[in-house]
Design a protein around this motif. Structure first.
Motif, PDB file in Angstrom:
ATOM      1  N   ASN A   1      68.956  -2.655 -69.360  1.00 29.68           N
ATOM      2  CA  ASN A   1      68.546  -2.026 -70.618  1.00 29.68           C
ATOM      3  C   ASN A   1      67.222  -1.273 -70.455  1.00 29.68           C
ATOM      4  N   ALA A   2      66.299  -1.862 -69.681  1.00 23.62           N
ATOM      5  CA  ALA A   2      65.005  -1.206 -69.449  1.00 23.62           C
ATOM      6  C   ALA A   2      65.205   0.129 -68.750  1.00 23.62           C
TER       7      ALA A   2
ATOM      8  N   ALA B   1      55.550  15.693 -68.894  1.00 24.46           N
ATOM      9  CA  ALA B   1      55.355  14.939 -67.653  1.00 24.46           C
ATOM     10  C   ALA B   1      54.491  13.705 -67.898  1.00 24.46           C
ATOM     11  N   VAL B   2      53.436  13.844 -68.693  1.00 26.47           N
ATOM     12  CA  VAL B   2      52.562  12.702 -69.013  1.00 26.47           C
ATOM     13  C   VAL B   2      53.331  11.652 -69.799  1.00 26.47           C
ATOM     14  N   GLN B   3      54.086  12.095 -70.822  1.00 31.65           N
ATOM     15  CA  GLN B   3      54.846  11.165 -71.649  1.00 31.65           C
ATOM     16  C   GLN B   3      55.915  10.434 -70.832  1.00 31.65           C
ATOM     17  N   LEU B   4      56.629  11.186 -70.015  1.00 31.37           N
ATOM     18  CA  LEU B   4      57.706  10.588 -69.216  1.00 31.37           C
ATOM     19  C   LEU B   4      57.155   9.639 -68.153  1.00 31.37           C
ATOM     20  N   LYS B   5      55.985   9.965 -67.608  1.00 30.12           N
ATOM     21  CA  LYS B   5      55.359   9.077 -66.627  1.00 30.12           C
ATOM     22  C   LYS B   5      55.029   7.733 -67.270  1.00 30.12           C
ATOM     23  N   ALA B   6      54.502   7.760 -68.495  1.00 24.57           N
ATOM     24  CA  ALA B   6      54.169   6.518 -69.192  1.00 24.57           C
ATOM     25  C   ALA B   6      55.429   5.697 -69.460  1.00 24.57           C
ATOM     26  N   LEU B   7      56.508   6.363 -69.883  1.00 22.52           N
ATOM     27  CA  LEU B   7      57.762   5.663 -70.136  1.00 22.52           C
ATOM     28  C   LEU B   7      58.361   5.105 -68.848  1.00 22.52           C
ATOM     29  N   GLN B   8      58.291   5.898 -67.776  1.00 24.01           N
ATOM     30  CA  GLN B   8      58.828   5.441 -66.498  1.00 24.01           C
ATOM     31  C   GLN B   8      58.057   4.225 -65.980  1.00 24.01           C
ATOM     32  N   ASP B   9      56.737   4.262 -66.117  1.00 26.42           N
ATOM     33  CA  ASP B   9      55.922   3.126 -65.676  1.00 26.42           C
ATOM     34  C   ASP B   9      56.268   1.864 -66.459  1.00 26.42           C
ATOM     35  N   GLU B  10      56.447   2.005 -67.777  1.00 34.15           N
ATOM     36  CA  GLU B  10      56.798   0.847 -68.605  1.00 34.15           C
ATOM     37  C   GLU B  10      58.183   0.321 -68.241  1.00 34.15           C
ATOM     38  N   SER B  11      59.122   1.234 -68.024  1.00 37.23           N
ATOM     39  CA  SER B  11      60.474   0.842 -67.636  1.00 37.23           C
ATOM     40  C   SER B  11      60.468   0.090 -66.306  1.00 37.23           C
ATOM     41  N   ARG B  12      59.698   0.608 -65.357  1.00 40.65           N
ATOM     42  CA  ARG B  12      59.623  -0.053 -64.044  1.00 40.65           C
ATOM     43  C   ARG B  12      58.941  -1.408 -64.148  1.00 40.65           C
ATOM     44  N   HIS B  13      57.933  -1.502 -65.014  1.00 38.59           N
ATOM     45  CA  HIS B  13      57.254  -2.791 -65.209  1.00 38.59           C
ATOM     46  C   HIS B  13      58.233  -3.826 -65.745  1.00 38.59           C
ATOM     47  N   LEU B  14      59.025  -3.436 -66.743  1.00 34.12           N
ATOM     48  CA  LEU B  14      60.005  -4.364 -67.310  1.00 34.12           C
ATOM     49  C   LEU B  14      61.074  -4.730 -66.277  1.00 34.12           C
ATOM     50  N   GLU B  15      61.546  -3.736 -65.526  1.00 39.79           N
ATOM     51  CA  GLU B  15      62.528  -4.014 -64.474  1.00 39.79           C
ATOM     52  C   GLU B  15      61.974  -5.011 -63.467  1.00 39.79           C
ATOM     53  N   SER B  16      60.704  -4.825 -63.103  1.00 42.24           N
ATOM     54  CA  SER B  16      60.064  -5.717 -62.142  1.00 42.24           C
ATOM     55  C   SER B  16      59.990  -7.146 -62.678  1.00 42.24           C
ATOM     56  N   LEU B  17      59.651  -7.278 -63.962  1.00 42.22           N
ATOM     57  CA  LEU B  17      59.588  -8.612 -64.574  1.00 42.22           C
ATOM     58  C   LEU B  17      60.947  -9.303 -64.520  1.00 42.22           C
ATOM     59  N   TYR B  18      61.988  -8.563 -64.864  1.00 40.43           N
ATOM     60  CA  TYR B  18      63.327  -9.170 -64.871  1.00 40.43           C
ATOM     61  C   TYR B  18      63.827  -9.437 -63.457  1.00 40.43           C
ATOM     62  N   MET B  19      63.434  -8.601 -62.498  1.00 37.95           N
ATOM     63  CA  MET B  19      63.802  -8.869 -61.106  1.00 37.95           C
ATOM     64  C   MET B  19      63.147 -10.153 -60.624  1.00 37.95           C
ATOM     65  N   ARG B  20      61.887 -10.363 -61.016  1.00 42.26           N
ATOM     66  CA  ARG B  20      61.209 -11.598 -60.624  1.00 42.26           C
ATOM     67  C   ARG B  20      61.884 -12.811 -61.259  1.00 42.26           C
ATOM     68  N   LYS B  21      62.361 -12.627 -62.500  1.00 43.50           N
ATOM     69  CA  LYS B  21      63.066 -13.722 -63.151  1.00 43.50           C
ATOM     70  C   LYS B  21      64.374 -14.022 -62.428  1.00 43.50           C
ATOM     71  N   LEU B  22      65.090 -12.974 -62.018  1.00 45.65           N
ATOM     72  CA  LEU B  22      66.331 -13.168 -61.268  1.00 45.65           C
ATOM     73  C   LEU B  22      66.063 -13.893 -59.954  1.00 45.65           C
ATOM     74  N   THR B  23      64.997 -13.506 -59.281  1.00 44.90           N
ATOM     75  CA  THR B  23      64.627 -14.171 -58.026  1.00 44.90           C
ATOM     76  C   THR B  23      64.287 -15.634 -58.270  1.00 44.90           C
ATOM     77  N   ALA B  24      63.557 -15.904 -59.353  1.00 43.82           N
ATOM     78  CA  ALA B  24      63.181 -17.284 -59.672  1.00 43.82           C
ATOM     79  C   ALA B  24      64.412 -18.127 -59.976  1.00 43.82           C
TER      80      ALA B  24
END
Length: 386
Positions: A159-160, A346-369
Motif C-alpha cells: 500500500n505504501a 520534483a520537490v513534492q514527489l521527492k518528499a512523497l517518495q522518501d515517506e513511501s520508502r520509509h514506510l516500506e522499510s518499516l514494514y520490511m523490518r517487521k517482515l524480517t522480525a
C-alpha cells in the motif's frame, strides 16, 4: 534437553523415497491429484503414486525445500518423499523438524542437489508421540498468528508503494498551462539534452575477464537499485581500459535508464569521479539546458505509469527479449511543464517518495522480525524448550 527426548540420526526416523517421472500425457491442469516438483505443486493428474499425506523434499533444482502434500499425490523425479513409522512420529512434527534443519544448505553441484545419505546422517532429538503432538499444536497456533501478521505487513508495504505510484499517475495525467509533450529526439535537436547513450556493444565491450577489484564502475541494470546507483557493489574495469572505449561515459547527475533485459529501472548518478562506464544495458540522459528541464523531474517522469507503459510497449514490439535501442528511445514522448513547475513537482514527489520508502522499510523490518520469530520458535521447539 527435556527428559524423554532421544537423539539419533535422521535416517533412523524417516526414509527419503525417490520420486518418479510422469509422462506429459498424464498431466492435466484440472486433474484430481497434485503433482509435486522440488519447490511445491507443479501440475495436476488423475493418477497418483502415493496415497498418504507426506512431505516433499526437493532433490534437484530447489534442493532441500520442504512441502507438505495432500493425501494422494505424484512426486516427480526431482523430489524425495518421506515415509516413516506413524505409530512413533507425527507428520506435522517431522515437517517442522525438516523445515528447521535448513536442508538447502546441503545442496551441491552446478544444478544443486542433495544426497539423502547426508540428510540421514544429521543427528536430531525427538520426544515421544504425545509431546510431538503438543509441540505441533503450539507451533501451528503460533505460525497461524505469524502468517496473519505477515500478510498484514506485506499488504501495508504494498500500500505504501501503491500510494506513491498512484500520486505519480495523478500528477502526469494532467496538463496545465504551458505543458507540452515532446519527443526525446526533439529535446536532443534543440540542445536541451545530450543524445542518450549506452555502453559499448560488440567486440570492444568489456567482458568478465576484464573485471578488476578497484577501478572505474561498470554499471549494469542490476546496479540501479531503488532510484540509486550502486557504485560500490558493481563491477569495475581498469581506468586504462575505460579510457580506450568509445562511448558509455556517464557523469554526475546523469539520469540513468535500464533499457535491455530489465526494462525501466531509473536512477540519478551521484559520483565524485570524473566518469563511470555504462554497459549496453543502461542509457544515460544528460541535461544540457537546466533552464528548460530538471533532471530530477525527468527522473520522476521516467517512474510514471504513463512513461512505463510507453517503454513496455516499445520494448515488447517484435522482440523475444525486452530491449529499447537508442534510435527507438529518440521517439519516446516526455510531458514537460514550465521549469518552475518541474522543480516544484520534483520537490513534492521527492518528499512523497522518501515517506513511501520509509514506510516500506518499516514494514520490511517487521517482515524480517516475524521470520526471525518463526525460526526462534522452531529452535526452541527442537531444543526441548517449548
Amino acid at each position: 534437553m527435556k527428559a524423554g527426548w532421544e537423539t539419533k540420526p535422521l535416517g533412523e526416523i524417516i526414509q527419503l523415497e525417490y520420486g518418479k517421472p510422469l509422462d506429459a500425457s498424464q498431466r492435466k491442469s484440472d486433474g484430481l491429484y497434485p503433482v509435486y516438483g522440488a519447490n511445491g505443486e507443479k501440475d495436476r493428474s488423475d493418477t497418483f503414486f502415493y496415497d498418504k499425506p507426506s512431505i516433499i523434499v526437493g532433490r534437484k533444482g530447489s534442493a532441500g525445500e520442504v512441502n507438505l502434500t495432500e493425501a494422494r499425490f505424484w512426486p516427480l523425479d526431482v523430489t524425495y518423499f518421506v515415509t516413516f513409522d506413524e505409530t512413533r512420529f507425527d507428520l506435522q512434527f517431522l515437517y517442522h523438524l525438516l523445515s528447521h534443519l535448513e536442508l538447502p544448505k546441503l545442496a551441491k553441484g552446478v544444478k544443486p542437489g542433495i544426497n539423502r545419505n547426508e540428510v540421514y546422517a544429521i543427528d536430531v532429538a525427538t520426544p515421544r508421540l504425545p509431546e510431538q503432538q503438543r509441540i505441533v499444536t503450539i507451533l501451528d497456533e503460533a505460525f497461524a498468528g505469524i502468517a496473519m501478521a505477515r500478510a498484514a505487513a506485506e499488504q501495508n508495504r504494498q500500500n505504501a508503494r501503491a500510494f506513491f505510484e498512484s500520486h505519480l499517475q495523478s500528477v502526469f495525467s494532467q496538463r496545465g498551462e504551458g505543458w507540452m509533450e515532446v519527443t526525446v529526439g526533439q529535446l536532443v535537436r534543440d540542445g536541451v539534452i545530450a543524445k542518450p547513450q549506452d555502453g559499448n556493444h560488440g567486440e570492444i565491450h568489456p567482458t568478465k575477464a576484464d573485471y578488476v577489484e578497484v577501478g572505474i564502475p561498470f554499471l549494469m541494470a542490476a546496479d540501479l537499485l531503488g532510484g540509486r546507483v550502486d557504485t560500490k557493489g558493481c563491477r569495475f574495469i581498469s581506468e586504462q581500459q575505460a579510457r580506450s572505449l568509445r562511448i558509455g561515459f556517464s557523469v554526475d547527475q546523469d539520469v540513468l535508464l535500464s533499457h535491455k533485459g530489465t526494462i525501466g529501472r531509473v536512477a540519478i548518478l551521484e559520483t565524485d569521479q570524473e566518469f563511470v562506464m555504462l554497459t549496453p544495458q543502461v542509457t544515460y540522459y544528460r541535461v544540457l539546458k537546466k533552464s528548460e528541464i530538471s533532471n530530477h523531474y525527468l527522473y520522476f517522469y521516467f517512474h510514471s505509469p504513463k512513461f512505463r507503459n510507453q517503454i513496455e510497449h516499445v520494448a515488447g514490439a517484435g522482440s523475444t527479449r525486452a530491449y529499447i535501442g537508442i534510435t527507438k528511445q529518440l521517439d519516446l514522448k516526455i510531458l514537460l511543464p514550465p521549469i518552475a513547475i518541474q522543480q516544484q513537482l520534483a520537490v513534492q514527489l521527492k518528499a512523497l517518495q522518501d515517506e513511501s520508502r520509509h514506510l516500506e522499510s518499516l514494514y520490511m523490518r517487521k517482515l524480517t522480525a516475524l521470520d526471525e520469530l518463526k525460526q526462534s520458535l522452531l529452535h526452541q521447539a527442537f531444543s526441548g524448550n517449548l
